[in-house]
Structures are given as structure tokens and as C-alpha cells.
Design a protein around this motif. Sequence first.
Motif, PDB file in Angstrom:
ATOM      1  N   PRO A  53       0.793  -1.228   0.000  1.00  0.00           N
ATOM      2  CA  PRO A  53       0.000   0.000   0.000  1.00  0.00           C
ATOM      3  C   PRO A  53       0.830   1.285   0.000  1.00  0.00           C
ATOM      4  O   PRO A  53       0.470   2.245  -0.687  1.00  0.00           O
ATOM      5  N   ARG A  54       1.920   1.324   0.715  1.00  0.00           N
ATOM      6  CA  ARG A  54       2.722   2.558   0.755  1.00  0.00           C
ATOM      7  C   ARG A  54       3.408   2.832  -0.582  1.00  0.00           C
ATOM      8  O   ARG A  54       3.618   3.981  -0.941  1.00  0.00           O
ATOM      9  N   ASP A  63      13.960  12.450  -6.689  1.00  0.00           N
ATOM     10  CA  ASP A  63      14.213  11.007  -6.716  1.00  0.00           C
ATOM     11  C   ASP A  63      15.017  10.680  -5.464  1.00  0.00           C
ATOM     12  O   ASP A  63      16.215  10.468  -5.508  1.00  0.00           O
ATOM     13  N   ASP A  64      14.339  10.675  -4.316  1.00  0.00           N
ATOM     14  CA  ASP A  64      15.029  10.560  -3.041  1.00  0.00           C
ATOM     15  C   ASP A  64      14.582   9.355  -2.213  1.00  0.00           C
ATOM     16  O   ASP A  64      14.757   9.337  -1.006  1.00  0.00           O
ATOM     17  N   LEU A  65      14.017   8.365  -2.892  1.00  0.00           N
ATOM     18  CA  LEU A  65      13.515   7.187  -2.185  1.00  0.00           C
ATOM     19  C   LEU A  65      14.277   5.940  -2.630  1.00  0.00           C
ATOM     20  O   LEU A  65      14.850   5.907  -3.717  1.00  0.00           O
ATOM     21  N   VAL A 106      12.050  -2.078   0.488  1.00  0.00           N
ATOM     22  CA  VAL A 106      11.892  -0.657   0.142  1.00  0.00           C
ATOM     23  C   VAL A 106      10.989   0.012   1.171  1.00  0.00           C
ATOM     24  O   VAL A 106      11.309   1.085   1.693  1.00  0.00           O
ATOM     25  N   VAL A 107       9.862  -0.606   1.485  1.00  0.00           N
ATOM     26  CA  VAL A 107       8.918  -0.032   2.442  1.00  0.00           C
ATOM     27  C   VAL A 107       9.591   0.197   3.791  1.00  0.00           C
ATOM     28  O   VAL A 107       9.407   1.257   4.411  1.00  0.00           O
ATOM     29  N   VAL A 136       6.183   9.038   4.109  1.00  0.00           N
ATOM     30  CA  VAL A 136       5.975   8.728   2.690  1.00  0.00           C
ATOM     31  C   VAL A 136       5.017   7.562   2.507  1.00  0.00           C
ATOM     32  O   VAL A 136       5.188   6.504   3.116  1.00  0.00           O
ATOM     33  N   GLY A 137       4.013   7.779   1.669  1.00  0.00           N
ATOM     34  CA  GLY A 137       3.091   6.719   1.297  1.00  0.00           C
ATOM     35  C   GLY A 137       2.022   6.413   2.310  1.00  0.00           C
ATOM     36  O   GLY A 137       1.327   5.422   2.179  1.00  0.00           O
TER      37      GLY A 137
END
Length: 117
Positions: free
Chosen positions: A40-41, A69-71, A105-106, A113-114
Motif C-alpha cells: 500500500p505505501r 528522486d530521493d527514495l 523498500v517499504v 511517505v506513502g
Amino acid sequence: MPEAPDAATAWRRLLERTPGTRGALYDSLPAVAEAAHAEPRLRGLYPFPAHGTLRFLRSAPPWREPVQDDLPFILFGGPPYKVYSPGYADLLGESATPGEAAALVVRHLPPEVGKGR
């Protein structure tokens, strides 16, 4: 084909492998995209495949320069699937499956975020 106007449309085109969509020709991308979309995020972020990576952007186009682009992102040519911090600064981990990569990643997303999308 121009970039999708929003995250939901970008995900739909990516998952359906719509011709002309960024990343549509990579055979190793669909499994990673499906796993990322299941989170979901990540689903609330704009998916951006580029140069063998699946990146997640905070906003849809039009983007201001430079694009934020910082993730963390996934190198999708695996297995193993590698997850890096922005700019390849750090290898955050490797996983055997796309689902594990998406979860990694999450775990490394900034707290705000998300959420709430």
C-alpha cells in the motif's frame, strides 16, 4: 506515449504492460511491479522504471527539475533483487523474491511517505 498523469494510471499502464509505457519491454519488470503494487505505501507513489530499476517518485508529472528522486529503489534484473538508497549510495539489501524486495523498500521509506493515500 507521454508519462501517465497520476500514480494510479502509471501503475495500471505498468502492470498491463501497455505498449509505449516506460519499462513495458523488460520481461523481468512485471513480477517486481506486481510485488511493489501490492504494498500500500508503494502503490501511492509514482512508479518510474528506468535503466533496470523501479523507482518510486513522490509526485506525478509535470516534474520540477531536478526530479525528486530521493527514495529507495529496486534493481529488477534479479534474483537476487537489490534494493538501493537514492543515488546508489548504499546497498540496503538483497532478496530472493520481488515481494521481499518491495518490503525492503517499504522498511526504508521515510515515515511520512506513502501514508494516508
